[in-house]
Scaffold this motif. Structure first.
Motif, mmCIF file in Angstrom:
data_model
loop_
_atom_site.group_PDB
_atom_site.id
_atom_site.type_symbol
_atom_site.label_atom_id
_atom_site.label_comp_id
_atom_site.label_asym_id
_atom_site.label_seq_id
_atom_site.Cartn_x
_atom_site.Cartn_y
_atom_site.Cartn_z
ATOM 1 N N ASP A 8 0.747 -1.116 0.114
ATOM 2 C CA ASP A 8 0.105 -0.014 -0.172
ATOM 3 C C ASP A 8 0.878 1.412 0.070
ATOM 4 O OD1 ASP A 8 -1.723 2.358 1.491
ATOM 5 O OD2 ASP A 8 -3.138 0.879 0.931
ATOM 6 N N PRO A 9 0.640 2.324 -0.559
ATOM 7 C CA PRO A 9 1.506 3.566 -0.932
ATOM 8 C C PRO A 9 1.678 4.210 0.202
ATOM 9 C CG PRO A 9 -0.218 3.421 -2.804
ATOM 10 C CD PRO A 9 -0.634 2.113 -1.880
ATOM 11 N N ALA A 10 0.683 4.206 1.379
ATOM 12 C CA ALA A 10 1.047 4.851 2.507
ATOM 13 C C ALA A 10 1.820 4.059 3.182
ATOM 14 C CB ALA A 10 -0.355 5.086 3.465
ATOM 15 N N LEU A 11 1.922 2.819 3.301
ATOM 16 C CA LEU A 11 2.890 1.925 4.216
ATOM 17 C C LEU A 11 3.859 2.019 3.312
ATOM 18 C CD1 LEU A 11 3.325 -0.285 6.383
ATOM 19 C CD2 LEU A 11 2.364 -1.849 4.815
ATOM 20 N N PHE A 12 4.138 1.774 2.182
ATOM 21 C CA PHE A 12 5.521 1.802 1.309
ATOM 22 C C PHE A 12 6.120 3.140 1.783
ATOM 23 C CE2 PHE A 12 8.192 2.493 -2.477
ATOM 24 C CZ PHE A 12 8.968 1.317 -2.205
ATOM 25 N N ALA A 13 5.433 4.417 1.878
ATOM 26 C CA ALA A 13 6.139 5.547 1.988
ATOM 27 C C ALA A 13 6.959 5.378 3.424
ATOM 28 C CB ALA A 13 5.091 6.576 2.037
ATOM 29 N N ALA A 70 -3.924 -13.108 9.700
ATOM 30 C CA ALA A 70 -4.892 -12.347 9.255
ATOM 31 C C ALA A 70 -4.991 -10.843 9.783
ATOM 32 C CB ALA A 70 -6.265 -13.005 9.950
ATOM 33 N N ASN A 71 -4.251 -10.464 10.628
ATOM 34 C CA ASN A 71 -4.049 -8.941 11.261
ATOM 35 C C ASN A 71 -2.510 -8.566 11.212
ATOM 36 O OD1 ASN A 71 -6.928 -8.820 12.182
ATOM 37 N ND2 ASN A 71 -6.165 -10.579 13.423
ATOM 38 N N PRO A 72 -1.901 -8.278 9.910
ATOM 39 C CA PRO A 72 -0.708 -7.725 9.793
ATOM 40 C C PRO A 72 -0.275 -6.545 10.374
ATOM 41 C CG PRO A 72 -1.915 -7.746 7.713
ATOM 42 C CD PRO A 72 -2.597 -8.481 8.514
ATOM 43 N N LYS A 73 0.552 -6.433 11.269
ATOM 44 C CA LYS A 73 0.955 -5.166 11.819
ATOM 45 C C LYS A 73 1.219 -3.927 10.851
ATOM 46 C CE LYS A 73 3.389 -8.004 15.506
ATOM 47 N NZ LYS A 73 4.491 -8.205 16.377
ATOM 48 N N GLY A 74 1.492 -4.348 9.610
ATOM 49 C CA GLY A 74 1.719 -2.837 8.690
ATOM 50 C C GLY A 74 0.538 -2.266 8.629
ATOM 51 N N LEU A 75 -0.690 -2.844 8.973
ATOM 52 C CA LEU A 75 -1.950 -2.075 8.853
ATOM 53 C C LEU A 75 -2.148 -1.062 10.011
ATOM 54 C CD1 LEU A 75 -4.432 -4.870 8.081
ATOM 55 C CD2 LEU A 75 -3.700 -3.111 6.580
ATOM 56 N N GLU A 76 -1.293 -1.075 10.971
ATOM 57 C CA GLU A 76 -1.462 -0.394 12.335
ATOM 58 C C GLU A 76 -0.341 0.840 12.126
ATOM 59 O OE1 GLU A 76 -0.662 -2.901 15.624
ATOM 60 O OE2 GLU A 76 -2.361 -4.174 15.097
ATOM 61 N N VAL A 89 6.121 -11.303 2.571
ATOM 62 C CA VAL A 89 6.547 -10.821 3.736
ATOM 63 C C VAL A 89 5.594 -10.501 4.990
ATOM 64 C CG1 VAL A 89 8.347 -9.416 5.149
ATOM 65 C CG2 VAL A 89 8.846 -9.956 2.563
ATOM 66 N N PRO A 90 5.323 -11.270 6.083
ATOM 67 C CA PRO A 90 4.308 -10.968 6.777
ATOM 68 C C PRO A 90 4.521 -9.762 7.322
ATOM 69 C CG PRO A 90 5.151 -13.207 7.082
ATOM 70 C CD PRO A 90 5.985 -12.567 6.284
ATOM 71 N N ASN A 91 3.406 -8.995 7.690
ATOM 72 C CA ASN A 91 3.390 -7.682 8.460
ATOM 73 C C ASN A 91 3.772 -6.532 7.420
ATOM 74 O OD1 ASN A 91 2.374 -8.775 10.967
ATOM 75 N ND2 ASN A 91 4.398 -9.511 11.500
ATOM 76 N N LEU A 92 4.681 -6.903 6.372
ATOM 77 C CA LEU A 92 4.983 -5.691 5.498
ATOM 78 C C LEU A 92 4.374 -5.727 3.988
ATOM 79 C CD1 LEU A 92 6.518 -3.119 4.875
ATOM 80 C CD2 LEU A 92 8.752 -4.673 4.656
ATOM 81 N N TYR A 144 -8.085 -4.695 3.927
ATOM 82 C CA TYR A 144 -7.475 -5.843 3.727
ATOM 83 C C TYR A 144 -8.295 -7.233 3.990
ATOM 84 C CZ TYR A 144 -3.809 -9.716 4.376
ATOM 85 O OH TYR A 144 -3.134 -10.607 4.278
ATOM 86 N N ASP A 145 -8.394 -8.031 2.999
ATOM 87 C CA ASP A 145 -9.025 -9.270 3.343
ATOM 88 C C ASP A 145 -10.579 -9.006 3.969
ATOM 89 O OD1 ASP A 145 -9.644 -12.070 3.461
ATOM 90 O OD2 ASP A 145 -8.640 -12.228 5.509
ATOM 91 N N PRO A 146 -11.393 -8.530 3.155
ATOM 92 C CA PRO A 146 -12.708 -8.034 3.683
ATOM 93 C C PRO A 146 -13.847 -9.203 4.012
ATOM 94 C CG PRO A 146 -12.452 -7.160 1.376
ATOM 95 C CD PRO A 146 -11.096 -7.680 1.739
ATOM 96 N N GLN A 147 -13.110 -10.378 3.011
ATOM 97 C CA GLN A 147 -14.154 -11.540 3.122
ATOM 98 C C GLN A 147 -13.555 -12.426 4.180
ATOM 99 O OE1 GLN A 147 -13.472 -12.968 -0.954
ATOM 100 N NE2 GLN A 147 -15.982 -12.054 -1.385
ATOM 101 N N GLY A 148 -12.363 -12.140 4.842
ATOM 102 C CA GLY A 148 -11.946 -12.978 6.092
ATOM 103 C C GLY A 148 -11.305 -14.169 5.577
ATOM 104 N N LYS A 149 -10.794 -14.289 4.312
ATOM 105 C CA LYS A 149 -10.228 -15.432 3.860
ATOM 106 C C LYS A 149 -8.921 -16.002 4.899
ATOM 107 C CE LYS A 149 -12.156 -16.532 -0.247
ATOM 108 N NZ LYS A 149 -12.651 -17.806 -0.479
ATOM 109 N N MET A 150 -8.349 -14.988 5.206
ATOM 110 C CA MET A 150 -6.938 -15.254 6.091
ATOM 111 C C MET A 150 -7.185 -15.898 7.563
ATOM 112 S SD MET A 150 -4.478 -14.657 4.365
ATOM 113 C CE MET A 150 -3.097 -14.148 5.120
ATOM 114 N N LYS A 151 -8.702 -15.807 7.700
ATOM 115 C CA LYS A 151 -9.253 -16.527 9.152
ATOM 116 C C LYS A 151 -9.269 -17.998 8.795
ATOM 117 C CE LYS A 151 -10.946 -11.965 10.782
ATOM 118 N NZ LYS A 151 -12.165 -11.791 11.533
ATOM 119 N N GLU A 152 -9.373 -18.598 7.525
ATOM 120 C CA GLU A 152 -9.611 -19.747 7.299
ATOM 121 C C GLU A 152 -8.339 -20.552 7.296
ATOM 122 O OE1 GLU A 152 -10.921 -19.939 3.234
ATOM 123 O OE2 GLU A 152 -12.906 -18.582 3.530
#
Length: 347
Positions: free
Chosen positions: A42-47, A92-98, A122-125, A106-114
């Motif tokens: 995501d551009p905001a996280l990448f910056a 399901a909850n990458p730290k990068g989102l915080e 790379v997890p979290n990034l 990210y994952d509006p259908q909850g696929k990562m919870k399956e």
């Protein structure tokens, strides 16, 4: 133009129109993608990440079009990173989102919870992917293959990410994860869509012996199939081979050491390695790289790709089968005539 349109509508690929179906697959050369599932950070996280570590950020500054769109272009190799997630929710909850606000959902259908194997870099990034789960990816691959039943074989390297469990209660990869992976490949694709080590071994004593006797199938025999390769070494590779001499009963090939019964498909990332031509001539299938970490693309430097072509390595991966949309460069990879498949120059 009408003729070209007719070929496309018929599900044919003009780049392959004159291919000799009797050519063995090890006597071809294809181009495919690296981290094929990857979407841009995501551009905001990448910056934010770039401010902390501009060099590492630069190496991750690329993305791919959807996997089936790559296949329709003519690419014939995919690379997928897998993370076992037996219970679901581990990623399901990458730290990068915080880290920064304003990122897209990210994952509006909850696929990562399956439960099941997850696809990400790379997890979290660098966690955004065209597919959250391997199951969904395989279902799309099967649908694409059945819509184009005469396609040339597609090679897919799978790297199982994570540490080996230490036996002392530490969470990690165990042998059963590889059994589950084989079962998932079969369950979603079916035997008819997979070229297995047993098919290549045939009546020979070992898989490597079959390779030395040029027992790879022809393009005609391999049409409509996927060839899976475990892109791991050391303990993970040993786990996969254990109990399966010559990979008997296994679904994937392994990046085994030359001189061992399981050796057939080798990963050699350095395209300039002088050993590659000799390995190709012995009968092994070799996968190498044309570029990495955006370096060649930023310099518009094709020397590594040119070395890969000359080496005879049957599979060449790139992040740039099309020009970058992230920075200005004319760098892109293809064979003559903007194709991604040709007869191997060593044969």
């Amino acid at each position: 133009m009408k003729a070209l349109l007719g070929l496309l509508l018929a599900g044919c690929f003009p780049a392959f129109a004159q291919t000799d179906d009797n050519l063995k697959i090890n006597k071809t050369q294809v181009i495919g993608s690296h981290n094929s599932y990857k979407q841009a950070i995501d551009p905001a996280l990448f910056a934010a990440f770039s401010k902390k570590d501009s060099a590492s950020a630069s190496s991750l500054d690329y993305e791919h079009i959807p996997v089936t769109a790559q296949l329709h272009l003519g690419l014939r190799n995919l690379e997928i990173d897998l993370y076992p997630d037996e219970k679901g929710g581990k990623y399901a909850n990458p730290k990068g989102l915080e880290i920064v606000a304003g990122q897209k959902p990210y994952d509006p259908q909850g696929k990562m919870k399956e439960p099941g194997f997850k696809i990400l870099h790379v997890p979290n990034l660098d966690f955004r992917s065209h597919y959250f789960t391997l199951a969904d990816c395989l279902d799309d691959l099967k649908a694409w293959s059945e819509a184009h039943p005469n396609h040339t074989p597609v090679y897919i390297t799978l790297e199982v990410k994570g540490k080996i469990a230490d036996g002392n209660g530490t969470d990690g990869i165990v042998a059963n994860d590889f059994d589950k992976l084989d079962k998932e490949l079969l369950a979603h694709l079916g035997k008819a869509h997979i070229l297995t080590p047993d098919m290549v071994k045939g009546k020979y004593e070992t898989l490597e012996s079959a390779v030395f006797h040029d027992n790879w199938p022809t393009l005609k025999e391999a049409k409509g199939k996927f060839v899976f390769v475990l892109d791991d070494s050391g303990s993970k590779r040993d786990m996969y081979i254990d109990g399966h001499p010559s990979l008997t009963g296994r679904i994937m090939f392994a990046n085994a050491l030359p001189g061992t019964p399981e050796a057939a498909f080798l990963i050699r990332n350095n395209a300039k390695s002088p050993e590659i031509p000799d390995l190709v001539k012995k009968g092994y299938l070799i996968r190498t790289r044309a570029d990495s970490d955006t370096r060649e693309a930023r310099r518009n430097d094709k020397t590594t790709f040119e070395a890969a072509c000359k080496s005879g390595a049957q599979i060449i991966t790139t992040d740039y089968y099309q020009k970058s949309t992230h920075f200005k460069s004319d760098y892109s990879i293809s064979f003559e005539g903007d194709t991604y498949f040709r007869k191997n120059p060593l044969y």
